[in-house]
Design a protein around this motif. Structure first.
Motif, mmCIF file in Angstrom:
data_model
loop_
_atom_site.group_PDB
_atom_site.id
_atom_site.type_symbol
_atom_site.label_atom_id
_atom_site.label_comp_id
_atom_site.label_asym_id
_atom_site.label_seq_id
_atom_site.Cartn_x
_atom_site.Cartn_y
_atom_site.Cartn_z
ATOM 1 N N LEU A 161 0.828 -1.207 0.000
ATOM 2 C CA LEU A 161 0.000 0.000 0.000
ATOM 3 C C LEU A 161 0.860 1.254 0.000
ATOM 4 N N PHE A 221 2.257 1.720 -3.303
ATOM 5 C CA PHE A 221 1.270 2.265 -4.235
ATOM 6 C C PHE A 221 1.106 3.765 -4.034
ATOM 7 N N MET A 238 -7.594 13.189 -4.891
ATOM 8 C CA MET A 238 -8.599 14.236 -5.029
ATOM 9 C C MET A 238 -8.034 15.455 -5.760
ATOM 10 N N LYS A 243 -14.373 -2.016 -7.262
ATOM 11 C CA LYS A 243 -13.779 -3.105 -6.495
ATOM 12 C C LYS A 243 -13.375 -2.592 -5.125
ATOM 13 N N PHE A 284 -12.261 -3.319 -1.338
ATOM 14 C CA PHE A 284 -11.748 -4.325 -0.401
ATOM 15 C C PHE A 284 -11.999 -3.869 1.026
ATOM 16 N N LEU A 311 -15.696 9.700 -1.975
ATOM 17 C CA LEU A 311 -15.107 10.964 -2.424
ATOM 18 C C LEU A 311 -14.025 10.771 -3.468
ATOM 19 N N PRO A 312 -13.023 9.905 -3.234
ATOM 20 C CA PRO A 312 -12.039 9.691 -4.304
ATOM 21 C C PRO A 312 -12.694 9.119 -5.561
ATOM 22 N N ARG A 315 -13.320 11.315 -8.511
ATOM 23 C CA ARG A 315 -12.213 11.724 -9.361
ATOM 24 C C ARG A 315 -11.562 10.557 -10.101
ATOM 25 N N VAL A 316 -11.337 9.461 -9.404
ATOM 26 C CA VAL A 316 -10.601 8.358 -10.009
ATOM 27 C C VAL A 316 -11.427 7.086 -9.950
ATOM 28 N N TYR A 351 -11.216 2.474 -11.060
ATOM 29 C CA TYR A 351 -10.378 1.347 -11.404
ATOM 30 C C TYR A 351 -9.538 0.928 -10.195
ATOM 31 N N PHE A 352 -8.259 0.622 -10.382
ATOM 32 C CA PHE A 352 -7.499 0.038 -9.277
ATOM 33 C C PHE A 352 -7.234 1.016 -8.141
ATOM 34 N N HIS A 353 -7.298 2.334 -8.415
ATOM 35 C CA HIS A 353 -7.027 3.289 -7.343
ATOM 36 C C HIS A 353 -7.907 3.035 -6.131
ATOM 37 N N GLY A 412 -9.408 0.330 -5.321
ATOM 38 C CA GLY A 412 -9.029 -0.933 -4.685
ATOM 39 C C GLY A 412 -7.984 -0.684 -3.608
ATOM 40 N N PHE A 413 -7.004 0.151 -3.934
ATOM 41 C CA PHE A 413 -5.957 0.424 -2.950
ATOM 42 C C PHE A 413 -6.468 1.302 -1.812
ATOM 43 N N VAL A 414 -7.321 2.288 -2.136
ATOM 44 C CA VAL A 414 -7.854 3.152 -1.076
ATOM 45 C C VAL A 414 -8.641 2.314 -0.070
ATOM 46 N N LEU A 441 -8.541 -0.942 0.392
ATOM 47 C CA LEU A 441 -7.694 -1.923 1.080
ATOM 48 C C LEU A 441 -6.917 -1.235 2.209
ATOM 49 N N SER A 442 -6.415 -0.013 1.950
ATOM 50 C CA SER A 442 -5.742 0.737 3.015
ATOM 51 C C SER A 442 -6.674 0.933 4.192
ATOM 52 N N ALA A 443 -7.914 1.307 3.878
ATOM 53 C CA ALA A 443 -8.874 1.544 4.953
ATOM 54 C C ALA A 443 -9.074 0.275 5.772
#
Lengths: 292, 592
Positions: free
Chosen positions: A224, A227, A277, B72, B74, B118-119, B122-123, B125-127, B129-131, B133-135
């Motif tokens: 992470l 990334f 953002m 997607k 996670f 919120l993200p 703007r974005v 796809y895989f972004h 997924g990472f946001v 998963l981080s959460a």
């Protein structure tokens, strides 16, 4: 006070260069295939395993060849993973199955480490001695991490500009169909990209093993942060990772010292959401020309 | 050769879509496992299936978010945890009533969904997924470290005896609630899918740019999907509390989020029944059937999921469904999509002619990509009701110009106007809502929709009320194509379907991007007829980018020639044919 800032910056940059290496190993595979490997963090940990089993506390004469051996093993593991990941993409309409399969591989590797080792972390002793930066005692592996990042940055620069395979992989990232039409062996190049990414992450894991947590749950946290480093720098830009990685590292260290170690991952998450953002293409990202 | 009996479409044609039958099967399965154990008085299975049914509800919303909205995530375990934990904090630690505490729990879950959403504006796809998963990784860490609020590692124990009192037949309020809730969730998912919002969401998930040209804002769709899923999952979190009676940080680690995600994949992405079968396999198999090997459960999750992706990517229910469709489907060949019959019924008012009003005007429009000038100071006027041909070599900037007109890319300099209104800075969806429709070089056909639903997304994008002719047309199309598989259409038929979609949208201005590419000569003839029909019978303005010069000269009222981003000639077909600037395009003679 000054020494505290120095510790934060030096350690932040060193930890950040690990993130930068993960980001660079993302970039080559992403360029060649459009895939971002969620299992990359576990591959870093596997590289560190190599250091534990093959060269823990060993002298330089053994340590150095084992670095190569570990790199080659992880490269083979990643090439195999890449082969698996690319199979469903050959025919299926759903071109995003890789998200699922790389997450599944990440879970499998993490679970195997957990079963083998339990929830504890290994301690690895490397050959690099402590050194002093402006009077601050710093573990040698931090120096190795920064050196490794710079080495791979210049190596990849040379590779993608001066070698035939490197140029061919760059061509893939420019235009997939054109590269195929030009007769490039697309699948083979993609597997080579996976293998190179494994070589990078395997050697990186081996070198930084003394300063990272070699445990089952560490992989996800590293991937992470890697990334976040890639997004900050702009996905696809290795130059960006040189900025993004250390930046994320310094933020993590700053959080650890000022607020508490438990909040490091939260800080990275906030950096990620913030950059997505405000500037989703990252600092060095490009916007693409044609979408329709 | 098929006998007429196999191919007959009207009677015995299998339903294209089995969503509704899957919902009923799902409700039956949940009812059996939810109520059955209480009726026979087996308290172990009562408790097990209470938890399983909560997890099924969460997976149903995950399924909706994953497939209908294409996101997607996670991190659905985090949303469940927020609902459960915040309720526990207010009820267990601060002694609010359960109802008030549950309101706070729901609010927290919704806010969590907002953080994911919120993200997503703007974005994609895989972004994300990472946001997410981080959460999922950060959430249990926060539960541990914010121990003055959460009780840290000790967790929170709550007592809710009322929920467990047995009413009739050994059923407690809790048993009833956690069995009814996933049924309701199934109903909600099905309801959204059948609605305009649901269709638009799915279009946006599959092809964001096609969605924008249909007046849909993909970011808003993703945002809404996250919020809907968060509310649904938050309620499941509230029910989690009386079911388990205890919350702790370890209970909501990243593994939990993986269970929901993997259940959807293994069960069958997008299938209504998928989450139920998925949770049964992913959760029950390792945790109960193989309880002796509980430390292997993560490995089992991972291997099951990887094997599913590699061996049967549609998942268990999806594979059965695919087999059912394959067995029942018979292609209808030439008959699968013809529109001449419909057009004959749809007479329209005869005798529209191009007017002198200006529908589209470009002033000095310039579009650069780095050093490349794709559109170079273009001045262009398109009259209302005319068929305007846009020709030029590959790379001369025709498609770039269409993309500017439909708002998919913005000019760097200059301005353009639609019906006199400045549209230079408008987004694609706003422009679509001004009455612009377009087709793409590769037709955008959505495989998850029946042929009729593929057309209906055009109707969904209409801004005003339907004219009576179009209403009648849409009824006729629905009757004919509601159970047809759009994936079986040939390229030319797909193209016609896309044109029909923009007709149902009742777009005043229609842009065609290389419509004749890949059409057979008879299909080309049909297409030319259709274009003329659009213009002369329905009074639409048509802009057509095309390499088939015969076709263009055949239908166009005005022709504009582009070269290296600039306009080199413009005028009526006869004049243009003799213009020296375009002579070289006819090397070898016209029609060669």
């Amino acid at each position: 006070m000054l020494s505290e800032i120095l510790i934060i910056v030096v350690r932040g940059i060193a930890i950040g260069s690990i993130f930068a290496m993960i980001a660079m190993s993302f970039n080559i595979v992403h360029g060649a295939t459009g895939i971002l490997n969620f299992a990359q963090g576990n591959m870093l940990v596997l590289g560190a395993f190599g250091a534990f089993f093959l060269a823990n506390g060993a002298a330089l004469g053994i340590w150095l060849p084992m670095l190569l051996v570990t790199g080659v093993i992880i490269a083979a593991v990643l090439a195999f993973q890449g082969w698996l990941t690319l199979i469903p993409l050959r025919s299926s309409v759903q071109q995003d199955s890789w998200i699922i399969s790389t997450v599944a591989v990440s879970v499998i590797v993490g679970a195997l480490i957990m079963i083998y080792q339990g929830p504890f972390a290994y301690n690895v002793k490397g050959p690099a001695p402590y050194f002093r930066v402006l009077g601050v005692r710093t573990p040698g592996a931090y120096g190795l991490a920064i050196g490794c990042m710079l080495f791979w940055f210049f190596a990849m620069r040379f590779f993608s500009r001066k070698t035939f395979i490197g140029l061919a992989i760059s061509a893939l990232s420019q235009d997939f169909d054109a590269a195929r039409a030009a007769g490039l062996p697309v699948r083979r190049l993609q597997l080579i990209a996976f293998a190179i990414s494994g070589l990078m992450i395997g050697t990186a894991g081996f070198l930084v093993a003394p300063v990272i947590s070699v445990s089952a749950d560490a992989g996800l946290r590293y991937v992470l942060n890697g990334f976040v480093a890639a997004v900050v720098g702009g996905i696809g830009s290795n130059l960006g990772t040189l900025i993004g990685g250390p930046l994320v590292g310094v933020v993590a260290m700053l959080t650890a010292y000022k607020i508490g170690g438990a909040y490091q991952d939260l800080a990275s998450l906030l950096v990620l959401v913030g950059i997505l953002m405000l500037r989703p293409q990252g600092l060095f990202g490009r916007t693409s020309a044609r979408r329709v | 050769m098929q006998t007429p009996a196999d191919a007959s479409p009207a009677s015995g044609k299998p339903r294209f879509n089995s969503d509704l039958s899957q919902v009923w099967i799902g409700i039956a399965l949940i009812a059996i496992t939810g109520f059955g154990p209480s009726l026979i008085g087996n308290s172990y299975w009562v408790h097990t299936f209470q938890l399983v049914n909560i997890y099924i509800a969460v997976s149903i919303f995950q399924n909706f978010l994953f497939v209908d909205a294409g996101q997607k995530s996670f991190g659905q375990g985090v949303i469940l945890g927020l609902g459960a934990y915040v309720t526990a904090i207010f009820f267990g630690l601060h002694e609010y009533t359960f109802l008030v505490a549950a309101m706070f729990g729901l609010l927290a879950a919704t806010l969590g969904g907002l953080l994911f959403a919120l993200p997503a504006l703007r974005v994609q796809y895989f972004h994300l997924g990472f946001v997410t998963l981080s959460a999922a990784i950060v959430f249990p860490q926060l539960l541990m470290s914010l121990d003055s609020w959460t009780n840290g590692i000790n967790g929170i124990l709550v007592k809710l005896p009322w929920w467990h009192e047995e009413w009739v037949f050994g059923l407690s309020p809790l048993t009833i609630a956690v069995a009814l809730y996933p049924m309701l969730a199934l109903g909600i998912h099905y309801g959204i899918r059948r609605s305009r919002l649901g269709r638009q969401m799915r279009v946006a998930a599959v092809s964001p740019e096609a969605a924008r040209t249909l007046g849909i804002k993909p970011g808003v769709m993703r945002f809404l999907a996250f919020i809907i899923a968060a509310i649904g999952t938050g309620i499941a979190g509230i029910l989690f509390l009386p079911t388990v009676g205890f919350v702790s940080p370890q209970g909501f680690n990243v593994e939990l989020s993986f269970v929901f995600f993997f259940a959807v994949v293994v069960g069958g992405r997008g299938q209504m029944l998928g989450p139920i079968i998925g949770i049964w396999i992913v959760f029950i198999l390792p945790n109960i059937a193989l309880a002796a090997f509980v430390e292997y459960r993560l490995l089992i999750y991972g291997v099951l999921t990887l094997a599913t992706v590699m061996l049967f990517p549609d998942g268990i229910v999806g594979s059965v469904e695919r087999w059912r469709l394959k067995r029942g489907v018979s292609g209808r060949g030439e008959q699968s999509f013809r529109i001449d019959a419909f057009l004959e019924e749809l007479k329209g008012k005869d005798g529209f002619e191009p007017t002198d009003e200006i529908a589209i005007e470009l002033k000095g429009a310039t579009k650069r990509f780095g050093a490349v000038v794709a559109v170079d100071h273009v001045d262009l006027k398109v009259r209302k009701g005319e068929i305007h041909g846009l020709i030029g070599a590959n790379g001369s900037g025709k498609t770039s110009l269409l993309n500017v007109l439909s708002g998919l890319s913005r000019v760097n300099d200059g301005a353009f106007f639609i019906n006199g209104r400045d549209a230079t800075r408008l987004s694609a969806d706003r422009i679509a809502n001004l009455g612009l429709g377009r087709t793409f070089q590769t037709p955008r056909i959505f495989p998850m929709f029946s042929l009729w639903d593929n057309l209906k997304v055009g109707e969904d994008a209409r801004t005003g009320k339907a004219s009576p002719e179009i209403h009648a047309l849409s009824k006729a199309l629905e009757a004919e194509f509601a159970q047809d598989n759009a994936e079986l259409l040939s390229h030319g038929q797909r193209r016609l379907a896309e044109v029909m979609r923009s007709m149902l949208k009742e777009a005043e201005i229609v842009l065609f991007d290389e419509p004749a590419a890949g059409l057979s000569s008879s299909e080309r003839k049909n297409f030319a007829k259709l274009v003329r029909f659009l213009s002369r019978q329905l009074g639409k303005t048509v802009i057509i980018v095309e390499h088939d010069l015969d076709l263009v000269w055949n239908v166009a009222d005005t022709i504009t020639v582009m070269e290296q981003g600039a306009i080199v000639a413009a005028g009526d077909p006869q004049t243009i044919a003799h213009d020296p600037a375009v002579q070289h395009m006819f090397v070898g003679g016209r029609g060669a």
